[in-house]
Design a protein around this motif. Structure first.
Motif, PDB file in Angstrom:
ATOM      1  N   VAL A  85       0.811  -1.057   0.001  1.00  0.00           N
ATOM      2  CA  VAL A  85      -0.110  -0.015  -0.277  1.00  0.00           C
ATOM      3  C   VAL A  85       0.828   1.158   0.121  1.00  0.00           C
ATOM      4  N   THR A 107       2.610   1.914  -3.358  1.00  0.00           N
ATOM      5  CA  THR A 107       1.797   2.454  -4.423  1.00  0.00           C
ATOM      6  C   THR A 107       1.461   3.729  -4.084  1.00  0.00           C
ATOM      7  N   MET A 158      -3.783  -0.568  -8.068  1.00  0.00           N
ATOM      8  CA  MET A 158      -3.648   0.456  -6.904  1.00  0.00           C
ATOM      9  C   MET A 158      -3.008   1.592  -7.343  1.00  0.00           C
ATOM     10  N   THR A 207      -4.186   5.619  -7.292  1.00  0.00           N
ATOM     11  CA  THR A 207      -3.461   6.723  -6.433  1.00  0.00           C
ATOM     12  C   THR A 207      -2.961   7.895  -7.100  1.00  0.00           C
TER      13      THR A 207
END
Length: 203
Positions: A106, A109, A176, A180
């Motif tokens: 997480v 990304t 992901m 973003t």
């Protein structure tokens, strides 16, 4: 935004390394080079970056940009700095390792989305992917798959880590990152909107 994104991306990469559940194909290659020939993971990331930049120019005449070199230098330096500071511990529990790994993906990304949003230039590896796409006429997806499988095999042969995490990173990061990038672009637009009246008054 660009430099901060590179730092956050490097931190996410370190989290994945410390979780010991597998890393991205390029990181497998860098770690394999480090185990075989010494030096640090960050330095190998920079050396490989230089080779990739030269290859992109030779293959498709893609000229190096300031952002490309800044990407290469900062990411490798941040990676080594975070590893040297040893702020991320190693865990024995598989559940804690899994949690750290997912957190790393997480964070990674988020960082990638941040450094891509200012559009100061793609990293060396992305530029090489575009060069191969232009030269061979293959789709981006096919070129990326071939490149990453090749570096993964080379990294594994050199002793780099390969595990289920490698597959998860390959599957999860693309979707992901697509989410973003628009978020950070909107953040930058809001910042510009706040700055615009000041610039007008100054002029």
């Amino acid at each position: 935004m660009f430099v901060l994104g590179l730092f956050i991306g490097a931190f996410g990469c370190v989290l994945a390394i410390k979780a010991n559940l597998g890393v991205a194909p390029w990181d497998t290659f860098h770690i394999g080079l480090q185990k075989t020939f010494g030096l640090t993971i960050g330095i190998w990331s920079q050396i490989v970056g230089v080779v990739v930049i030269l290859s992109s120019y030779l293959v498709a005449k893609i000229k190096p940009t300031f952002g490309m070199f800044l990407n290469m230098i900062c990411f490798g330096s941040f990676l080594d700095l975070i590893l040297w500071l040893n702020i991320v511990p190693e865990f024995e529990s598989i559940w804690l390792r899994l949690l750290v790994f997912l957190l790393g993906v997480v964070v990674m990304t988020i960082g990638i989305g941040m450094y891509l949003s200012p559009r100061l230039g793609a990293g060396p590896r992305d530029s090489f992917m575009l060069a191969m796409n232009e030269r061979l006429g293959w789709s981006i997806q096919k070129v990326r798959l071939i490149i990453e499988v090749t570096v993964l095999i080379a990294g594994a042969a050199l002793g780099g880590p390969v595990s289920i995490g490698t597959v998860l990173i390959a599957v999860l990061t693309g979707p992901m990152i697509q989410r973003t990038i628009p978020f950070w672009q909107s953040v930058m637009k809001k910042q510009y909107g706040l700055m615009e009246p000041i610039e007008r008054r100054a002029s």
